[in-house]
Design a protein around this motif. Sequence first.
Motif, PDB file in Angstrom:
ATOM      1  N   ILE A   1       0.820  -1.209   0.000  1.00 25.04           N
ATOM      2  CA  ILE A   1       0.000   0.000   0.000  1.00 25.04           C
ATOM      3  C   ILE A   1       0.859   1.265   0.000  1.00 25.04           C
ATOM      4  O   ILE A   1       0.438   2.306  -0.506  1.00 25.04           O
ATOM      5  CB  ILE A   1      -0.977  -0.043   1.184  1.00 25.04           C
TER       6      ILE A   1
ATOM      7  N   LEU B   1       1.664   2.087  -3.571  1.00 24.07           N
ATOM      8  CA  LEU B   1       0.453   2.496  -4.282  1.00 24.07           C
ATOM      9  C   LEU B   1       0.045   3.912  -3.878  1.00 24.07           C
ATOM     10  O   LEU B   1      -0.430   4.688  -4.715  1.00 24.07           O
ATOM     11  CB  LEU B   1      -0.667   1.500  -3.997  1.00 24.07           C
ATOM     12  N   ILE B   2       0.254   4.249  -2.587  1.00 20.00           N
ATOM     13  CA  ILE B   2      -0.053   5.622  -2.161  1.00 20.00           C
ATOM     14  C   ILE B   2       0.905   6.604  -2.833  1.00 20.00           C
ATOM     15  O   ILE B   2       0.504   7.698  -3.252  1.00 20.00           O
ATOM     16  CB  ILE B   2      -0.003   5.714  -0.621  1.00 20.00           C
TER      17      ILE B   2
ATOM     18  N   MET C   1      -0.476   7.095  -6.296  1.00 19.55           N
ATOM     19  CA  MET C   1      -1.664   7.950  -6.315  1.00 19.55           C
ATOM     20  C   MET C   1      -1.286   9.413  -6.094  1.00 19.55           C
ATOM     21  O   MET C   1      -1.842  10.321  -6.725  1.00 19.55           O
ATOM     22  CB  MET C   1      -2.647   7.489  -5.235  1.00 19.55           C
ATOM     23  N   ALA C   2      -0.325   9.631  -5.178  1.00 16.92           N
ATOM     24  CA  ALA C   2       0.121  11.005  -4.929  1.00 16.92           C
ATOM     25  C   ALA C   2       0.780  11.590  -6.171  1.00 16.92           C
ATOM     26  O   ALA C   2       0.609  12.771  -6.493  1.00 16.92           O
ATOM     27  CB  ALA C   2       1.097  11.027  -3.757  1.00 16.92           C
TER      28      ALA C   2
ATOM     29  N   LYS D   1      -0.006  10.821  -9.211  1.00 16.24           N
ATOM     30  CA  LYS D   1      -1.099  11.167 -10.127  1.00 16.24           C
ATOM     31  C   LYS D   1      -1.667  12.546  -9.781  1.00 16.24           C
ATOM     32  O   LYS D   1      -1.901  13.379 -10.665  1.00 16.24           O
ATOM     33  CB  LYS D   1      -2.171  10.086 -10.032  1.00 16.24           C
ATOM     34  N   HIS D   2      -1.849  12.794  -8.485  1.00 17.31           N
ATOM     35  CA  HIS D   2      -2.360  14.107  -8.062  1.00 17.31           C
ATOM     36  C   HIS D   2      -1.385  15.216  -8.415  1.00 17.31           C
ATOM     37  O   HIS D   2      -1.793  16.291  -8.843  1.00 17.31           O
ATOM     38  CB  HIS D   2      -2.636  14.098  -6.559  1.00 17.31           C
TER      39      HIS D   2
ATOM     40  N   GLU E   1      -1.585  16.055 -12.062  1.00 16.25           N
ATOM     41  CA  GLU E   1      -2.747  16.839 -12.456  1.00 16.25           C
ATOM     42  C   GLU E   1      -2.551  18.317 -12.161  1.00 16.25           C
ATOM     43  O   GLU E   1      -3.133  19.165 -12.801  1.00 16.25           O
ATOM     44  CB  GLU E   1      -3.985  16.330 -11.705  1.00 16.25           C
ATOM     45  N   GLN E   2      -1.730  18.619 -11.155  1.00 14.42           N
ATOM     46  CA  GLN E   2      -1.557  20.003 -10.761  1.00 14.42           C
ATOM     47  C   GLN E   2      -0.708  20.779 -11.743  1.00 14.42           C
ATOM     48  O   GLN E   2      -0.867  21.977 -11.882  1.00 14.42           O
ATOM     49  CB  GLN E   2      -0.910  20.056  -9.373  1.00 14.42           C
TER      50      GLN E   2
END
Lengths: 79, 236
Positions: free
Chosen positions: A63, A66-67, A70-71, A73-74, A77-78
């Motif tokens: 995990i 994976l976190i 995901m971070a 990915k965020h 996007e910024q």
Amino acid sequence: MIGLILLGTFIAVIVIAFVAITQPKLPDAIILSMGVGLAAVVLFVLFQAPDVALTEAVIGTGIGSLIYLMALKHLGEQK
Amino acid sequence: MNIKRDISTTTLSSFTLSAFFVLTVLSILLQNIPQKLFSAGDSLLKLNSDQGVANAVTTVVVYFRGFDTLGEIAVLFIASFGIGLMLTSQTHGDKNKVKSNFMLQLGARLLFPIIILFGVYVMTFGHLSVGGGFQGGVIIASAVLLMFVSSNHFHLSHRVVEVLETFAGISYVMIGLIGLIVVDSFLGNFLPHNISQLGLLLSGGIVPIIYIIIGIKVGSEMSLIVQNMLQRSDND
């Protein structure tokens, strides 16, 4: 035999970690750090610490990475 | 990279000074270290049989260092809280939403109860075999992550997670306080923990109960982190 496996795993940890920090792309580095975690699981089992091995397999390899993804990915996007 | 341009000379010199200071103090400390410090773990492990818990690691984590574990749970809660707070302030729509394959959806739905069951097993048998609350909770959170990845409509009820998390946190402190009243120490073992029951599921007094509480709290917090990370972008 166990000694050979131990030595091989040690070398694998060092090599994978070095390859991971020299990756130019961050997702590749995260995936390779999962590999470092997997090799560390083998080391912990060989050193008879199954509790730590389970924790490393679940948190460090599973995990946690994976976190990170995901971070990332965020963050992407910024930009 | 030019070190001299990127890092100022004062920073470098103060770092070198502090490193030298730390090394000096460490060398003095390590030379005059009392011999008894090295046997601290052994004397604790000899006390392990008093609690009637088969897994000595669990005794150390939950009983001898129970207060540290309470602090770790608090740290995890603050991390989850911070992620929720940080990600709510941003609003952006999700453009590349892909509908997942039928096989992926079905496989995830088949695997979900099995992973949950394994997590609960690791959680409940923490005092007998390898594992415990932290690992079991994270396994449950990984099952939630699998459902989030495979299905677009999966959603965790915020209310349920909140109730579970609050219940776990309060009952951890309550058990500690009851121990303080009954056995005169915070997180004292006030339930029967006879050595003759070693290896049974109901053994070890409060140790398995606390580990299950830790599992509930870690599982709900990690699931909430996963939901905040994955779903925030397409909710608002």
